[in-house]
Design an enzyme around this catalytic site. Structure first.
Site, PDB file in Angstrom:
ATOM      1  N   HIS A 204       0.793  -1.236   0.000  1.00  0.00           N
ATOM      2  CA  HIS A 204       0.000   0.000   0.000  1.00  0.00           C
ATOM      3  C   HIS A 204       0.820   1.277   0.000  1.00  0.00           C
ATOM      4  CE1 HIS A 204       0.933  -0.150   4.298  1.00  0.00           C
ATOM      5  NE2 HIS A 204       0.600   1.127   4.348  1.00  0.00           N
TER       6      HIS A 204
HETATM    7  C1  UD1 Z   1      -1.968   5.601   5.972  1.00  0.00           C
HETATM    8  C2  UD1 Z   1      -0.637   6.035   6.583  1.00  0.00           C
HETATM    9  C3  UD1 Z   1       0.375   4.916   6.435  1.00  0.00           C
HETATM   10  C4  UD1 Z   1      -0.165   3.628   7.000  1.00  0.00           C
HETATM   11  C5  UD1 Z   1      -1.487   3.301   6.341  1.00  0.00           C
HETATM   12  C6  UD1 Z   1      -2.103   2.044   6.885  1.00  0.00           C
HETATM   13  C7  UD1 Z   1      -0.101   8.431   6.486  1.00  0.00           C
HETATM   14  C8  UD1 Z   1       0.808   9.406   5.860  1.00  0.00           C
HETATM   15  N1  UD1 Z   1      -0.101   7.205   5.918  1.00  0.00           N
HETATM   16  O1  UD1 Z   1      -1.745   5.391   4.585  1.00  0.00           O
HETATM   17  O2  UD1 Z   1       1.556   5.269   7.128  1.00  0.00           O
HETATM   18  O3  UD1 Z   1       0.768   2.595   6.744  1.00  0.00           O
HETATM   19  O4  UD1 Z   1      -2.383   4.392   6.580  1.00  0.00           O
HETATM   20  O5  UD1 Z   1      -3.258   1.725   6.193  1.00  0.00           O
HETATM   21  O6  UD1 Z   1      -0.779   8.748   7.415  1.00  0.00           O
HETATM   22  N2  UD1 Z   1      -9.329   4.804   2.183  1.00  0.00           N
HETATM   23  C9  UD1 Z   1     -10.582   4.231   2.250  1.00  0.00           C
HETATM   24  N3  UD1 Z   1     -11.063   3.875   3.475  1.00  0.00           N
HETATM   25  C10 UD1 Z   1     -10.356   4.075   4.613  1.00  0.00           C
HETATM   26  C11 UD1 Z   1      -9.085   4.641   4.538  1.00  0.00           C
HETATM   27  C12 UD1 Z   1      -8.574   5.003   3.317  1.00  0.00           C
HETATM   28  O7  UD1 Z   1     -11.248   4.042   1.256  1.00  0.00           O
HETATM   29  O8  UD1 Z   1     -10.882   3.754   5.684  1.00  0.00           O
HETATM   30  C13 UD1 Z   1      -8.790   5.189   0.863  1.00  0.00           C
HETATM   31  C14 UD1 Z   1      -9.089   6.639   0.576  1.00  0.00           C
HETATM   32  O9  UD1 Z   1      -9.337   6.736  -0.772  1.00  0.00           O
HETATM   33  C15 UD1 Z   1      -7.778   7.330   0.889  1.00  0.00           C
HETATM   34  C16 UD1 Z   1      -6.752   6.262   0.530  1.00  0.00           C
HETATM   35  O10 UD1 Z   1      -7.384   5.021   0.860  1.00  0.00           O
HETATM   36  O11 UD1 Z   1      -7.628   8.500   0.133  1.00  0.00           O
HETATM   37  C17 UD1 Z   1      -5.479   6.395   1.296  1.00  0.00           C
HETATM   38  O12 UD1 Z   1      -5.732   6.568   2.697  1.00  0.00           O
HETATM   39  P1  UD1 Z   1      -4.758   7.495   3.584  1.00  0.00           P
HETATM   40  O13 UD1 Z   1      -5.208   7.500   4.999  1.00  0.00           O
HETATM   41  O14 UD1 Z   1      -4.575   8.799   2.892  1.00  0.00           O
HETATM   42  O15 UD1 Z   1      -3.375   6.785   3.463  1.00  0.00           O
HETATM   43  P2  UD1 Z   1      -2.975   5.269   3.581  1.00  0.00           P
HETATM   44  O16 UD1 Z   1      -2.438   4.862   2.273  1.00  0.00           O
HETATM   45  O17 UD1 Z   1      -4.078   4.448   4.177  1.00  0.00           O
END
Ligand code: UD1
Length: 368
Positions: free
Chosen positions: A207
């Site tokens: 991821h």
């Molecule tokens: C975040 C953390 C990362 C961690 C990861 C675990 C930061 C900088 N990154 O990355 O260190 O390893 O979480 O998962 O804080 N989304 C959903 N549902 C959710 C959460 C996310 O659909 O419940 C989708 C959204 O489109 C979002 C994308 O995933 O924009 C990325 O989520 P985000 O929290 O921005 O970063 P992660 O890649 O999850």
């Protein structure tokens, strides 16, 4: 009066870290632990399911701070947590890990002179292109108390000039979460239910933006997984970020056609059941490097660096380039599991955290 302690969590790996600490704090007669969910992760399978598995109450406060970019995410948590601190001033704010919510809550609390403790402090990858590294550096530089998981983290902080009075080696609280739920994990039987052959299949998770946000990089990862699936069973729980990119870059179908088992994000117990039964794990996650090391399962980490070097020196982890994934994973599958005991990864880190807070409690006596 009890010390009011905020446990701030926003993203999936945070929930496993606050869980064991919450359960230890709630047993005391001097602490009132209050869970603050920032809302960074919002889907039920990235959030609610962990509260159920870890037998946590619903968050006492939910900030609903859901932003898309790093700046938005950080700013929304910063603003919302500042407002909460102003109305419900805690004696301590505990932040965990290295996600954007960690940084934002730490900043908001410190600007209000609230004592902040960082759990999982001192980890450094040396790679400042990773958002988590920036979060770690910033949080450690302003937190009052730095709870580290391993001796290398203490050395990093000492190297940065942090006085030893701010640092305490407590161990790895992720291992506490595993120990708390070990019986459920071992009896969950997910691999058997999925028809996977014990110790012969591979679990893949991916991821990190560097691996999944770029079409060429993700295409290469998919090419390696497709090759791997020609030789062994591969189970791939897909993170929402990764799913979005696989669909956008039209790579999802080739994984399916190759027979890779694509799964929705799993609960903690399901995921650990899958990992526990596997022969090797391919990942770019931080926590998974630790969990596989604890279980003695070979782990290949598709990154150029790790902030958890102890998983290489004393654990089962190895860094691999993307184009080595298939060959390295097949070799890893041939390795035996091995016992590896990393100091302080013993299921008692949360007890040390609570003792550390208790011993400092009188220094943070409530103001008014
Ligand atoms: C975040 C953390 C990362 C961690 C990861 C675990 C930061 C900088 N990154 O990355 O260190 O390893 O979480 O998962 O804080 N989304 C959903 N549902 C959710 C959460 C996310 O659909 O419940 C989708 C959204 O489109 C979002 C994308 O995933 O924009 C990325 O989520 P985000 O929290 O921005 O970063 P992660 O890649 O999850």
């Amino acid at each position: 009066m009890k010390l009011r302690i905020h446990l701030v969590a926003g993203a999936r790996p945070n929930f496993m870290k606050i869980g064991p600490v919450y359960h230890e704090l709630v047993k005391t007669d001097w602490a009132q632990p209050l869970i603050v969910h920032t809302g960074q992760h919002f889907s039920a399978d990235m959030s609610d399911v962990f509260f159920r598995d870890l037998q946590l109450p619903l968050p006492h406060y939910h900030l609903n701070a859901r932003g898309d970019s790093h700046a938005q995410q950080t700013a929304m948590v910063l603003t919302a947590y500042e407002a909460l601190c102003l109305s419900e001033r805690p004696d301590w704010t505990i932040v965990v890990g290295d996600v954007n919510s960690t940084l934002a809550a730490c900043l908001a609390a410190k600007k209000l002179n609230i004592a902040v403790a960082h759990l999982e402090a001192g980890l450094r990858s040396g790679d400042r292109t990773m958002p988590e590294e920036i979060n770690r550096l910033a949080v450690d530089s302003i937190s009052d108390l730095l709870w580290t998981p391993s001796a290398d983290a203490d050395a990093n902080l000492a190297h940065e000039g942090v006085p030893s009075s701010r640092i305490q080696l407590v161990g790895n609280v992720m291992i506490d979460a595993f120990c708390l739920l070990e019986a459920e994990i071992r009896s969950a039987g997910l691999p058997e239910k999925m028809g996977l052959s014990r110790c012969r299949y591979v679990v893949a998770t991916m991821h990190r933006p560097a691996n999944v946000d770029d079409a060429v990089a993700l295409g290469n990862v998919v090419g390696q997984l497709v090759g791997l699936a020609g030789h062994t069973q591969v189970a791939f729980p897909v993170h929402p970020r990764t799913k979005k990119r696989l669909l956008e870059f039209r790579l999802w179908d080739s994984l399916e056609k190759a027979g890779v088992t694509l799964l929705e994000p799993l609960s903690y117990v399901e995921f650990m059941s899958l990992v526990e039964g596997s022969g090797a794990v391919l990942t770019d996650s931080g926590g998974v490097q630790e969990e596989t090391s604890y279980l003695g399962i070979p782990c290949l980490t598709a990154r150029d660096s790790t902030e958890r070097p102890v998983t290489i020196s004393l654990g089962t982890n190895r860094l691999v380039k993307i184009d080595e994934i298939k060959e390295s994973t097949l070799l890893a599958l041939e390795q035996e599991r091995r016992n590896c005991a990393i100091p302080y990864w013993d299921g008692r880190a949360s007890k040390r955290v609570v003792e550390s807070l208790r011993s400092r409690g009188e220094h943070s006596a409530r103001r008014g």
